[in-house]
Design a protein around this motif. Structure first.
Motif, PDB file in Angstrom:
ATOM      1  N   GLY A  61      -7.366  12.986  -0.751  1.00  0.00           N
ATOM      2  CA  GLY A  61      -7.814  11.605  -0.620  1.00  0.00           C
ATOM      3  C   GLY A  61      -7.686  10.758  -1.871  1.00  0.00           C
ATOM      4  N   ALA A  62      -7.351  11.365  -3.003  1.00  0.00           N
ATOM      5  CA  ALA A  62      -7.163  10.566  -4.223  1.00  0.00           C
ATOM      6  C   ALA A  62      -5.737  10.024  -4.253  1.00  0.00           C
ATOM      7  CB  ALA A  62      -7.400  11.420  -5.456  1.00  0.00           C
ATOM      8  N   ASN A  63      -5.555   8.837  -4.794  1.00  0.00           N
ATOM      9  CA  ASN A  63      -4.200   8.344  -5.017  1.00  0.00           C
ATOM     10  C   ASN A  63      -3.801   8.684  -6.448  1.00  0.00           C
ATOM     11  OD1 ASN A  63      -1.751   7.145  -5.205  1.00  0.00           O
ATOM     12  ND2 ASN A  63      -2.418   5.105  -4.538  1.00  0.00           N
ATOM     13  N   LEU A  64      -2.917   9.647  -6.597  1.00  0.00           N
ATOM     14  CA  LEU A  64      -2.523  10.161  -7.912  1.00  0.00           C
ATOM     15  C   LEU A  64      -1.306   9.448  -8.476  1.00  0.00           C
ATOM     16  CD1 LEU A  64      -2.830  13.895  -6.852  1.00  0.00           C
ATOM     17  CD2 LEU A  64      -4.460  12.650  -8.280  1.00  0.00           C
ATOM     18  N   VAL A  65      -0.731   8.502  -7.721  1.00  0.00           N
ATOM     19  CA  VAL A  65       0.510   7.863  -8.158  1.00  0.00           C
ATOM     20  C   VAL A  65       0.224   6.939  -9.344  1.00  0.00           C
ATOM     21  CG1 VAL A  65       2.329   6.229  -7.498  1.00  0.00           C
ATOM     22  CG2 VAL A  65       1.595   8.023  -5.908  1.00  0.00           C
ATOM     23  N   ARG A  66       0.982   7.111 -10.419  1.00  0.00           N
ATOM     24  CA  ARG A  66       0.813   6.282 -11.609  1.00  0.00           C
ATOM     25  C   ARG A  66       1.957   5.298 -11.802  1.00  0.00           C
ATOM     26  NH1 ARG A  66      -3.281   7.301 -10.654  1.00  0.00           N
ATOM     27  NH2 ARG A  66      -4.975   8.263 -11.821  1.00  0.00           N
ATOM     28  N   ALA A  67       3.139   5.641 -11.324  1.00  0.00           N
ATOM     29  CA  ALA A  67       4.270   4.711 -11.438  1.00  0.00           C
ATOM     30  C   ALA A  67       5.280   5.038 -10.359  1.00  0.00           C
ATOM     31  CB  ALA A  67       4.924   4.812 -12.817  1.00  0.00           C
ATOM     32  N   VAL A  68       6.007   4.018  -9.926  1.00  0.00           N
ATOM     33  CA  VAL A  68       7.063   4.203  -8.927  1.00  0.00           C
ATOM     34  C   VAL A  68       8.311   3.462  -9.396  1.00  0.00           C
ATOM     35  CG1 VAL A  68       7.734   3.921  -6.510  1.00  0.00           C
ATOM     36  CG2 VAL A  68       5.335   4.337  -7.084  1.00  0.00           C
ATOM     37  N   VAL A  69       9.442   4.127  -9.280  1.00  0.00           N
ATOM     38  CA  VAL A  69      10.729   3.554  -9.661  1.00  0.00           C
ATOM     39  C   VAL A  69      11.585   3.437  -8.405  1.00  0.00           C
ATOM     40  CG1 VAL A  69      12.879   4.022 -10.925  1.00  0.00           C
ATOM     41  CG2 VAL A  69      10.662   4.481 -12.016  1.00  0.00           C
ATOM     42  N   LYS A  70      12.176   2.259  -8.196  1.00  0.00           N
ATOM     43  CA  LYS A  70      13.111   2.053  -7.084  1.00  0.00           C
ATOM     44  C   LYS A  70      14.429   1.550  -7.657  1.00  0.00           C
ATOM     45  CE  LYS A  70      14.382   1.740  -2.733  1.00  0.00           C
ATOM     46  NZ  LYS A  70      14.547   2.945  -1.906  1.00  0.00           N
ATOM     47  N   ARG A  71      15.513   2.213  -7.315  1.00  0.00           N
ATOM     48  CA  ARG A  71      16.850   1.854  -7.804  1.00  0.00           C
ATOM     49  C   ARG A  71      16.852   1.660  -9.325  1.00  0.00           C
ATOM     50  NH1 ARG A  71      16.681  -1.620  -2.864  1.00  0.00           N
ATOM     51  NH2 ARG A  71      18.025  -0.657  -1.313  1.00  0.00           N
ATOM     52  N   GLY A  72      16.167   2.578 -10.024  1.00  0.00           N
ATOM     53  CA  GLY A  72      16.206   2.581 -11.485  1.00  0.00           C
ATOM     54  C   GLY A  72      15.286   1.605 -12.167  1.00  0.00           C
ATOM     55  N   GLN A  73      14.490   0.834 -11.399  1.00  0.00           N
ATOM     56  CA  GLN A  73      13.567  -0.140 -11.999  1.00  0.00           C
ATOM     57  C   GLN A  73      12.134   0.268 -11.681  1.00  0.00           C
ATOM     58  OE1 GLN A  73      14.271  -3.018 -13.779  1.00  0.00           O
ATOM     59  NE2 GLN A  73      16.482  -2.698 -13.685  1.00  0.00           N
ATOM     60  N   VAL A  74      11.230   0.120 -12.664  1.00  0.00           N
ATOM     61  CA  VAL A  74       9.816   0.368 -12.399  1.00  0.00           C
ATOM     62  C   VAL A  74       9.300  -0.761 -11.515  1.00  0.00           C
ATOM     63  CG1 VAL A  74       7.512   0.580 -13.384  1.00  0.00           C
ATOM     64  CG2 VAL A  74       9.464   1.628 -14.540  1.00  0.00           C
ATOM     65  N   VAL A  75       8.824  -0.414 -10.312  1.00  0.00           N
ATOM     66  CA  VAL A  75       8.374  -1.437  -9.366  1.00  0.00           C
ATOM     67  C   VAL A  75       6.878  -1.345  -9.098  1.00  0.00           C
ATOM     68  CG1 VAL A  75      10.601  -1.778  -8.246  1.00  0.00           C
ATOM     69  CG2 VAL A  75       9.091   0.051  -7.440  1.00  0.00           C
ATOM     70  N   PHE A  76       6.256  -0.286  -9.602  1.00  0.00           N
ATOM     71  CA  PHE A  76       4.806  -0.163  -9.473  1.00  0.00           C
ATOM     72  C   PHE A  76       4.278   0.630 -10.656  1.00  0.00           C
ATOM     73  CE2 PHE A  76       1.081   2.394  -8.382  1.00  0.00           C
ATOM     74  CZ  PHE A  76       0.192   1.399  -7.994  1.00  0.00           C
ATOM     75  N   ALA A  77       3.203   0.146 -11.260  1.00  0.00           N
ATOM     76  CA  ALA A  77       2.508   0.941 -12.290  1.00  0.00           C
ATOM     77  C   ALA A  77       1.025   0.645 -12.140  1.00  0.00           C
ATOM     78  CB  ALA A  77       3.002   0.577 -13.688  1.00  0.00           C
ATOM     79  N   GLU A  86       0.841  -1.208   0.000  1.00  0.00           N
ATOM     80  CA  GLU A  86       0.000   0.000   0.000  1.00  0.00           C
ATOM     81  C   GLU A  86       0.879   1.262   0.000  1.00  0.00           C
ATOM     82  OE1 GLU A  86      -3.262   0.448  -0.154  1.00  0.00           O
ATOM     83  OE2 GLU A  86      -3.940  -1.634   0.057  1.00  0.00           O
ATOM     84  N   MET A  87       1.920   1.231   0.817  1.00  0.00           N
ATOM     85  CA  MET A  87       2.803   2.405   0.884  1.00  0.00           C
ATOM     86  C   MET A  87       3.452   2.661  -0.472  1.00  0.00           C
ATOM     87  SD  MET A  87       4.508   1.825   4.637  1.00  0.00           S
ATOM     88  CE  MET A  87       3.474   1.887   6.111  1.00  0.00           C
ATOM     89  N   LEU A  88       3.917   1.583  -1.106  1.00  0.00           N
ATOM     90  CA  LEU A  88       4.525   1.720  -2.433  1.00  0.00           C
ATOM     91  C   LEU A  88       3.516   2.297  -3.425  1.00  0.00           C
ATOM     92  CD1 LEU A  88       6.936   1.088  -4.356  1.00  0.00           C
ATOM     93  CD2 LEU A  88       5.852  -1.134  -4.769  1.00  0.00           C
ATOM     94  N   ALA A  89       2.290   1.800  -3.388  1.00  0.00           N
ATOM     95  CA  ALA A  89       1.253   2.278  -4.308  1.00  0.00           C
ATOM     96  C   ALA A  89       0.942   3.753  -4.084  1.00  0.00           C
ATOM     97  CB  ALA A  89      -0.017   1.442  -4.144  1.00  0.00           C
ATOM     98  N   HIS A  90       1.284   4.266  -2.900  1.00  0.00           N
ATOM     99  CA  HIS A  90       1.090   5.686  -2.607  1.00  0.00           C
ATOM    100  C   HIS A  90       2.387   6.480  -2.766  1.00  0.00           C
ATOM    101  CE1 HIS A  90      -2.672   4.155  -0.896  1.00  0.00           C
ATOM    102  NE2 HIS A  90      -3.124   5.386  -0.988  1.00  0.00           N
ATOM    103  N   GLY A  91       3.398   5.889  -3.376  1.00  0.00           N
ATOM    104  CA  GLY A  91       4.592   6.651  -3.734  1.00  0.00           C
ATOM    105  C   GLY A  91       5.773   6.537  -2.801  1.00  0.00           C
ATOM    106  N   SER A  92       5.656   5.758  -1.707  1.00  0.00           N
ATOM    107  CA  SER A  92       6.783   5.643  -0.769  1.00  0.00           C
ATOM    108  C   SER A  92       7.778   4.590  -1.259  1.00  0.00           C
ATOM    109  CB  SER A  92       6.282   5.255   0.630  1.00  0.00           C
ATOM    110  OG  SER A  92       5.485   6.299   1.172  1.00  0.00           O
ATOM    111  N   THR A  93       9.053   4.950  -1.287  1.00  0.00           N
ATOM    112  CA  THR A  93      10.095   4.020  -1.715  1.00  0.00           C
ATOM    113  C   THR A  93      11.043   3.643  -0.570  1.00  0.00           C
ATOM    114  OG1 THR A  93      11.322   5.944  -2.518  1.00  0.00           O
ATOM    115  CG2 THR A  93      10.095   4.675  -4.149  1.00  0.00           C
ATOM    116  N   THR A  94      11.006   4.421   0.512  1.00  0.00           N
ATOM    117  CA  THR A  94      11.806   4.113   1.702  1.00  0.00           C
ATOM    118  C   THR A  94      10.958   4.437   2.925  1.00  0.00           C
ATOM    119  OG1 THR A  94      13.859   4.714   0.550  1.00  0.00           O
ATOM    120  CG2 THR A  94      13.942   4.648   2.956  1.00  0.00           C
ATOM    121  N   VAL A  95      10.867   3.503   3.873  1.00  0.00           N
ATOM    122  CA  VAL A  95      10.082   3.762   5.077  1.00  0.00           C
ATOM    123  C   VAL A  95      10.854   3.285   6.305  1.00  0.00           C
ATOM    124  CG1 VAL A  95       7.951   3.404   3.754  1.00  0.00           C
ATOM    125  CG2 VAL A  95       8.770   1.592   5.239  1.00  0.00           C
ATOM    126  N   GLU A  96      10.721   4.041   7.370  1.00  0.00           N
ATOM    127  CA  GLU A  96      11.241   3.598   8.659  1.00  0.00           C
ATOM    128  C   GLU A  96      10.201   2.681   9.291  1.00  0.00           C
ATOM    129  OE1 GLU A  96      11.738   4.757  13.164  1.00  0.00           O
ATOM    130  OE2 GLU A  96      10.001   4.635  11.865  1.00  0.00           O
TER     131      GLU A  96
END
Ligand SMILES: [Zn+2]
Length: 478
Positions: A460-476, A190-200
């Motif tokens: 309240g909308a999730n606007l994230v369309r894609a997430v890249v981690k370490r140069g790779q697309v990990v969520f779309a 869920e965090m990734l789908a909302h744009g987070s790539t690093t979390v404590e």
């Protein structure tokens, strides 16, 4: 809509429509064709928010380091672009500048055999979000406490009655490592789908050596699995363990257990990077918190703390005194506490103030924290979700940014700095994470809006369309 692609191959073939006609096209998560390419080129964005230039404090908190598309029709080479190579950002600028920069290394970002291409037409690109305060690993939920609060019960009253944290402790102690892993994977997704790539992620729902270590082991495993990077924190001093309650020396005896039993085992385990304490009147005093943090520091764990959430309790002052990486919550710090944070930062000790507005919102509190005063005093401000089952069951930093704009008085740019570069500094990752500039880890989020100022606006909308981690697309989003 394939014609929206700028002069080249579409890898993976996904085209996703969103608000404002935004389209993201490019490689999909796990696409073997994309995986075999060491490079990534992101083109077509309306805006790239780089956050380049390091920690934000004072007036620079409002500087997003913006690159805006001003390319006339047919001149895609003048639009903003980012190139990554082997997981790191190597060039940011207009596409023409990126090509020139890479030519020096004998690379052509338009060579689709070596560079996957992500088309972010009409979108905003930001660094991947960093969530510097979560309680990711736990068992059970606590929706029943909403009704108790509606009838007037306070956080500390629910805790004193054996509810609150203690009900999560009972369920977490009873949970197996596999159950905690499954929960962690689900909410990291869920965090990734909302744009987070690093979390404590904190422990603190065991309150005994065995369960605290199990929580940390799960956290370490989640980090190893990826793609979201998970930074582990030991929070044995989250509440007094149930078996100590009722003793006249309950808090003091439990503090000794944290220092003499839990901390040495956690240090030996070698997973936790930070030691945290819930420094709050009625939980752990500033003096008890100091002893725990200094004992952790002697074992190599960097201090950070929950400070002044419910009442001014000396937490901000203590954070400055021990050189903590961050002082979190700060809903109601004292004037002396704000002075201490300002003085530490002026002296070159970056203690990041991490505000958690979703918690104040969920607890229906009036106090969200003196964000404007902290910024004016030169204290770097970060924002976190405080994801946890009792007081902030939200995995998304977009809601947190919206609340920061609406209730803390931040501008959209200040809120973005707070969940990227400043949040990275709060985790002592400020040199490698949280910004899009050459040499840093290529973590980024693509948002289906043409300007960063629209990210906290679409509440309240999730606007994230894609997430890249370490140069790779990990969520779309599909
Ligand atoms: Zn917390």
């Amino acid at each position: 809509m394939g014609g929206a692609l700028i002069g080249g191959a579409l890898i993976g073939g996904a085209l996703i429509g969103g608000p404002e006609g935004a389209i993201v096209a490019g490689p999909q998560p796990g696409d073997p064709a994309a995986r075999s390419r060491p490079g990534l080129l992101v083109v077509g964005a309306s805006e790239i928010v780089t956050l380049a230039g390091g920690l934000r404090r004072g007036s620079s908190q409002a500087d997003p380091g913006l690159l805006v598309a001003e390319a006339p029709p047919g001149r895609d080479d003048l639009g903003p672009a980012i190139a990554a190579w082997e997981g790191r950002v190597v060039a940011v600028g207009t596409l023409a500048q990126v090509q020139t920069r890479l030519a020096g290394d004998g690379l052509d970002p338009l060579d689709t055999t070596r560079f996957a291409r992500l088309d972010a037409s009409g979108c905003t690109v930001t660094p991947g979000l960093v969530d510097p305060h979560t309680h990711l690993v736990f068992a059970g939920t606590r929706e029943g406490e909403i009704a108790l609060r509606q009838r007037g019960a306070t956080y500390l009253e629910i805790l004193a009655a054996g509810g609150g944290i203690l009900s999560t402790v009972a369920q977490t102690r009873a949970a197996s490592a596999d159950e905690l892993l499954a929960h962690g994977r689900r909410w990291l997704a869920e965090m990734l789908a909302h744009g987070s790539t690093t979390v404590e992620a904190k422990s603190g729902y065991g309150l005994d050596r065995e369960t605290e270590m199990r929580q940390l082991a799960v956290t370490g495993r989640l980090d190893a699995e990826g793609p979201v990077e998970v930074v582990p924190t030991f929070l044995g001093a989250h509440a007094v363990a149930p078996e100590y309650r009722g003793r006249p020396d309950a808090t003091e005896a439990y503090v000794r257990d944290v220092i003499e039993v839990q901390l040495p085992a956690v240090a030996e385990q070698g997973i936790a990077r930070f030691c945290d304490v819930f420094c709050e009147e009625g939980v752990f005093s500033a003096d008890q918190s100091r002893r725990v943090l200094l004992a952790g520091a002697r074992l190599g764990l960097t201090p950070r703390l929950h400070a002044d959430e419910l009442r001014p309790s000396g937490g901000a002052e203590l954070a400055a005194e021990v050189g903590a990486a961050a002082a979190d919550h700060l809903a109601v710090p004292s004037k002396a506490g704000i002075d201490a944070l300002a003085a530490a930062n002026d002296a070159g000790v970056p203690v990041v103030a991490t505000l958690l507005p979703a918690t104040s919102f969920f607890l229906k509190h009036d106090e969200y924290g003196p964000a404007r005063e902290l910024i004016e005093r030169g204290v770097p401000l970060a924002l976190g979700s405080d994801f946890n089952p009792g007081t902030s069951p939200t995995a998304g930093l977009q809601l947190v940014m919206s609340l920061a704009v609406l209730r803390l008085g931040l501008t959209p740019a200040e809120a973005l700095a707070a969940v990227t570069i400043n949040a990275a500094h709060a985790l002592r990752l400020g040199r490698t994470h949280g910004a899009l500039e050459p040499g840093r880890q290529a973590d980024l989020a693509v948002w289906a809006v043409p300007s960063h100022s629209l990210i906290p606006y679409w509440l309240g909308a999730n606007l994230v369309r894609a997430v890249v981690k370490r140069g790779q697309v990990v969520f779309a989003r599909s």
